[in-house]
Design a protein around this motif. Sequence first.
Motif, PDB file in Angstrom:
ATOM      1  N   LYS A   1       0.829  -1.208   0.000  1.00  0.00           N
ATOM      2  CA  LYS A   1       0.000   0.000   0.000  1.00  0.00           C
ATOM      3  C   LYS A   1       0.865   1.260   0.000  1.00  0.00           C
ATOM      4  N   LEU A   2       1.973   1.204   0.766  1.00  0.00           N
ATOM      5  CA  LEU A   2       2.865   2.351   0.810  1.00  0.00           C
ATOM      6  C   LEU A   2       3.485   2.617  -0.558  1.00  0.00           C
ATOM      7  N   SER A   3       3.856   1.558  -1.238  1.00  0.00           N
ATOM      8  CA  SER A   3       4.444   1.705  -2.577  1.00  0.00           C
ATOM      9  C   SER A   3       3.424   2.277  -3.566  1.00  0.00           C
ATOM     10  N   LYS A   4       2.174   1.786  -3.446  1.00  0.00           N
ATOM     11  CA  LYS A   4       1.125   2.295  -4.336  1.00  0.00           C
ATOM     12  C   LYS A   4       0.848   3.770  -4.073  1.00  0.00           C
ATOM     13  N   TRP A   5       0.859   4.157  -2.809  1.00  0.00           N
ATOM     14  CA  TRP A   5       0.612   5.567  -2.457  1.00  0.00           C
ATOM     15  C   TRP A   5       1.704   6.469  -3.006  1.00  0.00           C
ATOM     16  N   LEU A   6       2.960   5.988  -2.888  1.00  0.00           N
ATOM     17  CA  LEU A   6       4.069   6.786  -3.384  1.00  0.00           C
ATOM     18  C   LEU A   6       4.005   6.959  -4.903  1.00  0.00           C
ATOM     19  N   SER A   7       3.533   5.901  -5.590  1.00  0.00           N
ATOM     20  CA  SER A   7       3.426   6.003  -7.056  1.00  0.00           C
ATOM     21  C   SER A   7       2.355   7.009  -7.465  1.00  0.00           C
ATOM     22  N   ASN A   8       1.224   6.983  -6.729  1.00  0.00           N
ATOM     23  CA  ASN A   8       0.137   7.900  -7.077  1.00  0.00           C
ATOM     24  C   ASN A   8       0.434   9.339  -6.668  1.00  0.00           C
ATOM     25  N   SER A   9       1.266   9.534  -5.652  1.00  0.00           N
ATOM     26  CA  SER A   9       1.567  10.883  -5.188  1.00  0.00           C
ATOM     27  C   SER A   9       2.594  11.591  -6.059  1.00  0.00           C
ATOM     28  N   ARG A  10       3.240  10.856  -6.939  1.00  0.00           N
ATOM     29  CA  ARG A  10       4.178  11.430  -7.901  1.00  0.00           C
ATOM     30  C   ARG A  10       5.306  12.220  -7.210  1.00  0.00           C
ATOM     31  N   ILE A  11       5.893  11.616  -6.183  1.00  0.00           N
ATOM     32  CA  ILE A  11       7.016  12.288  -5.523  1.00  0.00           C
ATOM     33  C   ILE A  11       8.250  12.172  -6.395  1.00  0.00           C
ATOM     34  N   ASP A  12       9.184  13.076  -6.149  1.00  0.00           N
ATOM     35  CA  ASP A  12      10.420  13.096  -6.918  1.00  0.00           C
ATOM     36  C   ASP A  12      11.446  12.215  -6.208  1.00  0.00           C
ATOM     37  N   PRO A  13      11.867  11.089  -6.808  1.00  0.00           N
ATOM     38  CA  PRO A  13      12.839  10.200  -6.143  1.00  0.00           C
ATOM     39  C   PRO A  13      14.215  10.843  -5.994  1.00  0.00           C
ATOM     40  N   ASN A  14      14.481  11.906  -6.741  1.00  0.00           N
ATOM     41  CA  ASN A  14      15.783  12.575  -6.642  1.00  0.00           C
ATOM     42  C   ASN A  14      15.815  13.664  -5.576  1.00  0.00           C
ATOM     43  N   ASP A  15      14.663  13.936  -4.938  1.00  0.00           N
ATOM     44  CA  ASP A  15      14.609  14.939  -3.886  1.00  0.00           C
ATOM     45  C   ASP A  15      15.219  14.358  -2.605  1.00  0.00           C
ATOM     46  N   PRO A  16      16.223  15.033  -2.017  1.00  0.00           N
ATOM     47  CA  PRO A  16      16.839  14.489  -0.784  1.00  0.00           C
ATOM     48  C   PRO A  16      15.842  14.303   0.348  1.00  0.00           C
ATOM     49  N   ALA A  17      14.773  15.088   0.367  1.00  0.00           N
ATOM     50  CA  ALA A  17      13.788  14.936   1.440  1.00  0.00           C
ATOM     51  C   ALA A  17      13.051  13.609   1.354  1.00  0.00           C
TER      52      ALA A  17
ATOM     53  N   SER B   1      14.545  10.739   0.409  1.00  0.00           N
ATOM     54  CA  SER B   1      15.549   9.662   0.303  1.00  0.00           C
ATOM     55  C   SER B   1      15.218   8.466   1.187  1.00  0.00           C
ATOM     56  N   GLU B   2      14.690   8.689   2.410  1.00  0.00           N
ATOM     57  CA  GLU B   2      14.384   7.573   3.313  1.00  0.00           C
ATOM     58  C   GLU B   2      13.269   6.703   2.745  1.00  0.00           C
ATOM     59  N   LEU B   3      12.228   7.332   2.168  1.00  0.00           N
ATOM     60  CA  LEU B   3      11.149   6.536   1.582  1.00  0.00           C
ATOM     61  C   LEU B   3      11.647   5.730   0.394  1.00  0.00           C
ATOM     62  N   VAL B   4      12.488   6.358  -0.423  1.00  0.00           N
ATOM     63  CA  VAL B   4      13.006   5.656  -1.589  1.00  0.00           C
ATOM     64  C   VAL B   4      13.879   4.476  -1.154  1.00  0.00           C
ATOM     65  N   TYR B   5      14.676   4.695  -0.085  1.00  0.00           N
ATOM     66  CA  TYR B   5      15.530   3.615   0.399  1.00  0.00           C
ATOM     67  C   TYR B   5      14.699   2.478   0.968  1.00  0.00           C
ATOM     68  N   LEU B   6      13.605   2.860   1.663  1.00  0.00           N
ATOM     69  CA  LEU B   6      12.750   1.845   2.268  1.00  0.00           C
ATOM     70  C   LEU B   6      12.074   0.981   1.216  1.00  0.00           C
ATOM     71  N   LEU B   7      11.726   1.613   0.078  1.00  0.00           N
ATOM     72  CA  LEU B   7      10.992   0.890  -0.961  1.00  0.00           C
ATOM     73  C   LEU B   7      11.904   0.416  -2.088  1.00  0.00           C
TER      74      LEU B   7
END
Length: 751
Positions: free
Chosen positions: A5-21, A23-29
Amino acid sequence: MDMDKLSKWLSNSRIDPNDPANSELVYLLRPKGGGDKISAPDYFRLEQLQEEFNFSTDEELANDKRLQILELREKEVMEFRNMKMVPAFSHELSPDIFKEYNKRLDDEAKVKDTESDSHRAVVTRFMQRVREQVLERKRAAAHQKSLQDIIVEDSVPNIAAIVLNLGNVLAPRRPLRPRRKERKTVSGQNLQDREVKIMINITRAYNVPCRAIKDHQSGEGRTSASGEHKVRPFFEVMFQREKKTTSVAEGPNPSWNEELNLPFRAPNNDYSSTNLQTVNDSLYINLFDEHVTDVLQDDRQRGREVHRRLDKKWLGGIQIPFATLYSDGVIEGTFRLESPAVLLGYSREKAKKKTAEDSAASADNTHVSMFITVEPSLGMAPDLKETFESNESEELLNAAAKYMEQLEKSFPNRNFTTAAIDINGKTVFVTKYFKPLAPPPTVLELATDLKTQMENVARYVSLIPYISDSVTFPGMCDIWSTCDQFLQMLTGDEEEHAVLLTNYFLYLQQDAYLCVGTAIPEGITAYTLVKDGKDVWIWNAMKGEKYKSTDIFSPLKSIGCLINDKNIWGNIQKFNQPSRMTFDTNNAKAWKPFFTSSFPNPGLPTVQPENLLYFETDRESVRDLQERIEQYLKDKFEKSWRPRDVTRWNRNNMQTFRHLLTGLESTKGKEANNLHSRELENVASNYKLSGFTLNMPYTDNESIANTVYATGVWENDTPGVEFALAVHVHPYPNSVYSIWIYVASLERLRY
């Protein structure tokens, strides 16, 4: 934590994976053992959640009625430019608010679709480009405000004005010679639709055609042997399809002195000066003969019953554009009615004695004296405050300003001009508009003598449609186009017609001048003046007619200045009426020249082209236009003007009329009445024939239909009446057309 569910939410929210803010979510997923990973989008956004804040789509914004109205008002579209209040919500708008706007767009599209003449389509597009260019300059100038535009205050009383007003109170009254009081102008915001009216006061008429009487012995007097008057004339005025009539008079020189009032409705109920200048309606003033017919069939009842039918026969008329009435405020004088070249069943009385003041032209025409104005007086738009650019030298412009100041100070009521505004919005010295230009060769080849050539050239110029600059370029000053632009646009006002005719006459080696003055009903206008030895001829370029300077029936009533390619001469004589003036421009006591020995003409280059280009009009398009006009008028008869009556067409006489029309252009309708009467003798033996011809330039089908409608020929509702209609289009070079229309009503005679 549910990682799916967390991965699906991140995909729909269109966050920028290159944004340092993030980074923790990208590392987690991050993917373990392969699989899909979060990737950066292939586009750049400053705000990733921008679409979340869009309250509507672009399509919804484009279809929003309120936003459309705001955009159209900003662009100063005619139907919305003066709209003061716009509702805050679209649902509060009237459902018919776009009705007039869409109707105008549909009408313009129909004109383009039905336009068979490719040159006319090019003209339409060219006119649109010129209009947009000029209006853009006007829009910029409109934002320049003065103190008087912002602050409205009463002026400080003038002691001299107070003393003058007291003197007027004590002045002796002259009841037998009343003077019209100056009226106060009313602004558009203080007007209501029901308050505005056009006031026409018709005084009398001269030389009205009389009914042709076969018994010539009884035709010498004013009444026939039976005591019936030879003509029972009355006037009918029409504006915006509203009609009013005078009482019926008797005889060829009747008198009325009656006042008629017609309501005036401004487009979109907007009485602002900018909108009033665009009104393209015309005031039709038509002269009719009331014919009383006895329809009682049983003679035994004649002592007890009266059965009569009143018919009206059109004798002539005059058409005055509202733009002329609005700009002049008051039109007063004696007017020449436009009489048809052929008027079946009528003839003019022969004058028993001609005076020295009578002219050949006035003897064959009907004149009417009248007074026309708008009540209340409508305020005109103020002159533009913009100083137009100019390519002229500073020395020339300063000399022109000084020259105008001197003349206007000495003669404030005369019309002078030294400069004009071209279609590019630049100031041009007026002498640059004059240069000998060759007329169309086919027009010159129609005659060998100089007099007829000049008449043919004037005829060609008069067939180019007239339209006021206030309608073409609303809110702007007077625009002067060059002769090639005039022939390309195929529309122009008095100046364009007079300049072209003057240049044609200069080519024919005539001593020709542009004459600036006032005329009736045009107001401030321009004519062409030609010196021929001791005679001075004044040519009305819009009508193709000429008058002697001494003719009391000449429409030109005053002259302010004369202009040609060499100089400008201001009239400094005591009188400005042509019949009381001298036209010797070398007389320094009568004419003030602009260029003198101390300030000679520097040899200004002309703005006219080297040569005018002419092309022959396509014959196929002429036939198509002729058929379309005839069918359009027939549809008007059957569907619009006589929807409740059966309209019967007499096909046999329509063929005869078409044959007769073909010869009218070569003779310009002169001496055609007797010829047509002889040709139609067989028809007259079986029918009561009432008909006439109409001739006009081609503008559009609606204008032609309005002219035919104003004659009232379609109103004949006699049982069994038949109609005959024929149209002939005579082409000239550059898609200039002469439209001839023959229309008549036929009632079968009962013996």
